[in-house]
Motif scaffolding. Structure first.
Motif, PDB file in Angstrom:
ATOM      1  N   VAL A  20     -26.311 145.130 -42.595  1.00  0.00           N
ATOM      2  CA  VAL A  20     -27.200 146.017 -43.347  1.00  0.00           C
ATOM      3  C   VAL A  20     -28.430 145.246 -43.818  1.00  0.00           C
ATOM      4  N   TYR A  21     -28.201 144.040 -44.302  1.00  0.00           N
ATOM      5  CA  TYR A  21     -29.316 143.239 -44.814  1.00  0.00           C
ATOM      6  C   TYR A  21     -30.328 142.927 -43.717  1.00  0.00           C
ATOM      7  N   ASP A  23     -30.831 144.595 -40.967  1.00  0.00           N
ATOM      8  CA  ASP A  23     -31.529 145.837 -40.603  1.00  0.00           C
ATOM      9  C   ASP A  23     -32.727 146.028 -41.526  1.00  0.00           C
ATOM     10  N   LEU A  24     -32.487 145.826 -42.815  1.00  0.00           N
ATOM     11  CA  LEU A  24     -33.547 146.041 -43.797  1.00  0.00           C
ATOM     12  C   LEU A  24     -34.699 145.056 -43.598  1.00  0.00           C
ATOM     13  N   THR A  25     -34.366 143.782 -43.333  1.00  0.00           N
ATOM     14  CA  THR A  25     -35.452 142.807 -43.173  1.00  0.00           C
ATOM     15  C   THR A  25     -36.198 143.006 -41.864  1.00  0.00           C
ATOM     16  N   ALA A  27     -36.973 145.836 -40.801  1.00  0.00           N
ATOM     17  CA  ALA A  27     -37.593 147.153 -40.969  1.00  0.00           C
ATOM     18  C   ALA A  27     -36.925 148.205 -40.100  1.00  0.00           C
ATOM     19  N   GLU A  28     -35.624 148.037 -39.905  1.00  0.00           N
ATOM     20  CA  GLU A  28     -34.880 149.068 -39.193  1.00  0.00           C
ATOM     21  C   GLU A  28     -34.089 149.878 -40.200  1.00  0.00           C
ATOM     22  N   ILE A  29     -33.834 151.137 -39.842  1.00  0.00           N
ATOM     23  CA  ILE A  29     -33.041 151.964 -40.741  1.00  0.00           C
ATOM     24  C   ILE A  29     -31.614 151.428 -40.699  1.00  0.00           C
ATOM     25  N   ALA A  62     -28.630 155.362 -42.662  1.00  0.00           N
ATOM     26  CA  ALA A  62     -29.305 155.752 -43.895  1.00  0.00           C
ATOM     27  C   ALA A  62     -30.407 156.761 -43.633  1.00  0.00           C
ATOM     28  N   MET A  63     -30.497 157.241 -42.398  1.00  0.00           N
ATOM     29  CA  MET A  63     -31.492 158.243 -42.064  1.00  0.00           C
ATOM     30  C   MET A  63     -31.217 159.546 -42.825  1.00  0.00           C
TER      31      MET A  63
END
Lengths: 366, 606
Positions: A20-21, A23-25, A27-29, A62-63
């Protein structure tokens, strides 16, 4: 009880947070993939001889709002599990649900939700619920038969229990952990294991002395059996090479009970090889029995009919026997209970019905 | 009571007075009740009182046609007579015509053989009011049964007469006030000559007898509307009558020929200035005022342009109150009006009901088995028909006859309204969805980031890019507020663009403040034009940023480019509206793919 090494569990749990982390860095959902847990996505595994999940996966992303809540809850749950492991604690599934009260937005709205998420984590990590220090409520499934069990008690002492002589009429209660470090089978003198759906029938067989007369280990399933009950039956069958017979009511829900004992349940197909007993045979009551024994019946409800039809395309029920019996039941439109056999007297089930069925299955001579 | 209220409203309007009515009902022990209706109208001179209140069917106007309430109902004199016959009590009428004149109280009986009112007693009395009329009639009636109807009738009356204030005191002593929502009288109805298509033979005969013109052609031209030289000649020719005949000497047969000829000649429609519709804004305002307890989700109204049936001009106005506490599982409540008079009975026979029932309401989100019949849903449907001649089904005047032209207009008006309601609902559904996403990116996503960072002992990552990927829209949100400003007398003024707020304050009333927030959640900068529709009667105040174009109907901004995750505020003020008149922005965009935008639709041109 030997202290388990949790390093691997922790690294698997961290990998979820890591996914998850990153993905966030990037810039992916943020999203997680896991096997789809539906009837359409179970395949027979020839090596393991049980039903496992197929290749379909479900994305928790998280979409959508629901997906985002799911991810947030996942984060909270894995953090909680990590903490429990570090502090050498464990909690019941119900406690976990209540713990989530303090998680603000990540709070579960029902225990079903938290139970399902715990199963999701098993599917994602390949660990077992027990590895996460999560355990079910004591479900009190019980056993009576000529069997000696050695159990490591909470005081770390080994205790031997004879499942006829050392127990009362209620039998030996199966604990939630039935793994080798906790429980082992010491002595056994029986011809088969009989898993029984209802408490009423279990008690009837006990009262009639069926366990001694027919050299049977009687296990009460208590409806849809808990994991520990299924694991217990599987170990008994594998380690002691005993045939397993499932004796239930005659309705689609009872067929599913058999399915989960013999083939593995859809919800827990990721651990079927631990829980399922592929050699388990269905004894009855079958729709054919309703006709042959002229049993008292109830009419199928619309839900029953729907469940039967859904079993017709359940990959686990595709053999000749089940196809024939399910179609027959839809045809007659009736269902019946185990205890309907009392129509012919209290001893009928032990004196006539079960012996006849056992002969039919080749487990008893005429 | 209905008769008295109608008369009072007519009297006040004719005299240019904002009606302030009070209605009181007193219940007697026996089956009698007393009805008192008081107005602030011009009063009636004492010689006229017996004629107006004491003669059946008096006061029928000359041939000119005009939209009035008076043509409905049984007439006030019939009420006086009914009271006299059932209770033996005389009606008491008090009237005052000017502040410096005393009030006259008349006790009135009706002599049925002569069809004339007889003054039993007449005396002079002091009355605080500068002018007005008060009628008190005791009749034999069970008020309890009709109680609900009286309230409903007055409430309904107040909705279609937004300029009237009605106070109602019931037999239990409870008082309800139906406040006025408009401070101006409806424009006075202009009289027009009858249209040949709508005239009855009997009336034609009477008109011919009393004609001032000596020649048929000029009689036609002066006494009828939509009659020019050419049409008059065409009618004469069609009727095979010489245009120079004296109308007074025409025989009944000749007039019948003429009457037939009317229908065969093509004529212009009658003029429609003679109609007095309530107006979309005023209907909306009264509906809002009277449905406050229901707190409806939206109220929409529609006015059709005037139309004509058999030579009679008419106009249809409708309104829909939707949502709130209205029951979802019951039939829609219908409110029917004709010339500002509520129609309470015979709903099933009414053309407006038939028109509603013939529409397929399912497409507008209502329940309607088989797509016919009055639909089920949380709504009130209002229909107002105004016409110089309301075509009733019967003498009781409670239902409008099935005239195709009228039904068509009712259908068209409701279609327009239903579309607006549906638009509103769709918009709301979309907003709820976006609102959810908004929660997602503002609350849940930061939590996920925080928690994962915490578990791994790493810094919390920036979420801007993920947010634009999740939302992937330009989000437009608006809010409307109202500010009360001091009222000083003065006419509504035409303010120019950029008028200072202080200046607007002089005009008094409410300032409507509309704030629009635009957030770019796309991953690229966005640049587009925004249009905000404004109501016709509004006066525009401050606008920020500087608009590109302002017309009476809309404001347009060519917005500067907005960077990803940046926002832009747009603001404008409106004066000259009541609180709640403008309760929802109607926003449109141009120069951007409309599917990128939530909260505004594609601008389709003016």
């Amino acid at each position: 009880m030997a202290e388990k090494d949790y390093k691997e569990v922790i690294s698997k749990i961290d990998s979820i947070a890591q996914k998850v982390y990153s993905d966030l860095t990037k810039a992916e959902i943020p999203h997680l993939n896991l096997s789809t847990r539906t009837k359409a996505n179970i395949r027979f595994d020839d090596n393991l001889n049980v039903w496992k999940y197929g290749k379909q996966t479900t994305e928790r992303s998280a979409m959508s709002l629901d997906g985002a809540y799911m991810l947030l809850r996942t984060m909270y749950l894995v953090d909680f599990i990590k903490e429990m492991i570090n502090q050498k604690k464990s909690s019941t599934l119900r406690e976990t649900y209540y713990i989530s009260e303090g998680w603000n937005l990540a709070k579960f709205s029902s225990q079903d939700e938290s139970d399902l998420l715990a199963e999701d984590l098993e599917v994602i990590t390949g660990c077992m619920r027990e590895d996460f220090k999560l355990r079910p409520e004591e479900d009190g499934a019980r056993v009576i038969g000529n069997l000696v069990i050695e159990e490591v008690t909470r005081n770390n002492a080994k205790k031997r229990i004879h499942c006829q002589d050392d127990v009362g009429d209620a039998g030996y209660g199966i604990p939630y952990n039935v793994e080798k470090e906790k429980l082992s089978f010491k002595q056994i003198d029986a011809d088969f294991v009989m898993a029984i759906e209802t408490g009423g029938m279990f008690d009837r067989l006990v009262e009639n002395g069926f366990d001694t007369d027919s050299r049977a280990i009687l296990v009460h399933l208590k409806g849809q059996p808990a994991r520990s009950t299924r694991r217990f039956i599987k170990r008994l069958s594998e380690e002691k090479q005993l045939p397993v017979l499932v004796f239930t009511d005659c309705d689609p829900w009872s067929f599913r009970i058999y399915g989960s004992v013999a083939y593995g349940a859809i919800k827990t197909a990721h651990i079927s090889e631990y829980l399922a007993t592929p050699s388990a045979q269905y004894l009855g009551v079958t729709p054919s029995d309703i006709i042959n024994y002229k049993l008292p019946t109830d009419t199928l409800t619309p839900e029953d009919i729907h469940a039967l039809k859904s079993e017709l395309d359940d990959p686990r029920f595709q053999d000749q026997f089940w196809k024939h019996e399910i179609k027959l039941q839809l045809e007659i439109g009736k269902k019946s209970e185990q205890q309907a056999l009392a129509k012919y007297g209290l001893d009928y089930v032990t004196d006539t019905y079960l012996p006849e069925k056992l002969v039919e299955l080749g487990l008893m001579k005429k | 009571m209905k008769e008295a209220v109608d008369n009072a409203l007519d009297a006040c309007e004719e005299a240019g007075i904002l009606p302030d009515l009070s209605v009181e009902i007193r219940n007697h022990e026996s089956e009698e009740c007393t009805i008192i209706v008081e107005d602030n109208g011009p009063g009636i001179i004492k010689q006229q009182i017996p004629h107006i209140f004491g003669r059946l069917l008096y006061g029928s106007r000359f041939h000119a046609v005009r939209q009035t309430r008076g043509q409905q109902g049984i007439g006030i004199s019939a009420v006086v007579l009914y009271g006299q016959l059932t209770t033996g009590k005389h009606a008491q009428i008090m009237s005052k015509i000017a502040a410096d004149r005393p009030a006259v109280v008349t006790s009135l009986a009706i002599d049925t053989s002569k069809n004339r009112g007889e003054v039993v007693a007449q005396e002079v009395q002091h009355w605080d009011k500068p002018n007005g009329t008060r009628i008190e009639v005791t009749i034999n009636a069970n008020y309890r049964n009709g109680k609900r109807f009286v309230y409903e009738y007055l409430q309904s009356t107040s909705i279609v007469n937004p300029h009237a204030r009605i106070t109602f005191k019931d037999a239990e002593g409870q008082t309800a006030v139906f406040e006025r929502t408009a401070d101006t009288l409806p424009p006075k109805c202009v009289e027009i000559q009858p249209h040949p298509y709508g005239v009855e033979l009997g009336t034609l005969i009477k008109m011919a007898k009393e004609a001032k013109s000596r020649k048929l052609a000029s009689f036609l031209k002066t006494d009828f509307c939509s009659m020019g030289d050419r049409t008059a000649d065409a009618v004469c020719q069609e009727a095979q009558l010489d245009r120079n005949l004296n109308p007074k000497e025409l025989s009944r047969d000749q007039l019948a020929q003429l009457h037939k000829a009317f229908k065969k000649v093509k004529m212009m429609s009658p003029p429609t200035e003679c109609l007095s519709p309530i107006g979309e804004m005023l209907i909306k305002r009264s509906l809002k005022n009277e449905t406050q307890e229901i707190s409806p989700e939206c109220i929409v109204t529609a006015s059709r342009p005037p139309a004509v049936f058999s030579g009679n001009p008419f106009q249809v106005e409708v309104g829909i109150v939707y949502g709130g506490k209205l029951p979802k599982d019951k039939s829609v409540r219908l409110m029917r009006f004709a010339n500002r008079i509520p129609l309470l009975y015979q709903q099933g026979d009414c053309a407006s009901t038939a028109a509603i029932a013939s529409m397929d309401w399912r497409r507008y989100g209502f329940d309607q088995p088989n797509g016919v019949g009055v639909p089920t849903g949380p709504a009130i449907f209002l229909t107002h028909l105004c016409s110089t001649q309301i075509p009733y089904t019967s003498e009781s005047k409670e239902a409008i006859a099935d005239i195709e032209e009228i039904e068509n207009e009712v259908r068209l008006a409701f279609r327009e309204c239903a579309r607006k309601v549906q638009h509103h609902i769709n918009k709301k559904v979309r907003r709820v969805k976006t609102r959810e996403k908004f929660d997602l990116i503002t609350k849940i996503l930061p939590e996920i980031a925080k928690k994962s960072a915490h578990m791994l002992d790493k810094p919390v990552p920036s979420l801007d890019k993920v947010i634009t990927r999740i939302m992937d829209v330009v989000w437009i949100e608006d809010a409307i507020e109202y500010e009360k400003v001091k009222r000083t007398p003065g006419k509504a003024m035409q303010a120019k663009l950029g008028t200072d707020l202080a200046q607007l304050k002089d005009d008094g009333g409410w300032i409507t403040k509309s704030s629009i927030l635009i957030v770019n959640y796309k991953n690229k900068p966005q640049r587009f034009s925004l249009y905000a529709l404004i109501p016709k009667d509004a006066v525009i105040g401050t606008i920020t940023p500087q608009p590109t174009k302002v017309t009476p109907d809309y404001i347009r901004w060519n917005l500067e480019s907005i960077d990803p995750t940046n926002k832009l505020d747009v603001y404008f003020e409106l004066a000259g509206l009541n609180k709640g008149d403008f309760d929802e922005n109607d926003l449109y965009v141009q120069g951007i793919n409309p599917s990128y935008v939530i909260g505004a639709d594609q601008w389709e041109g003016e």
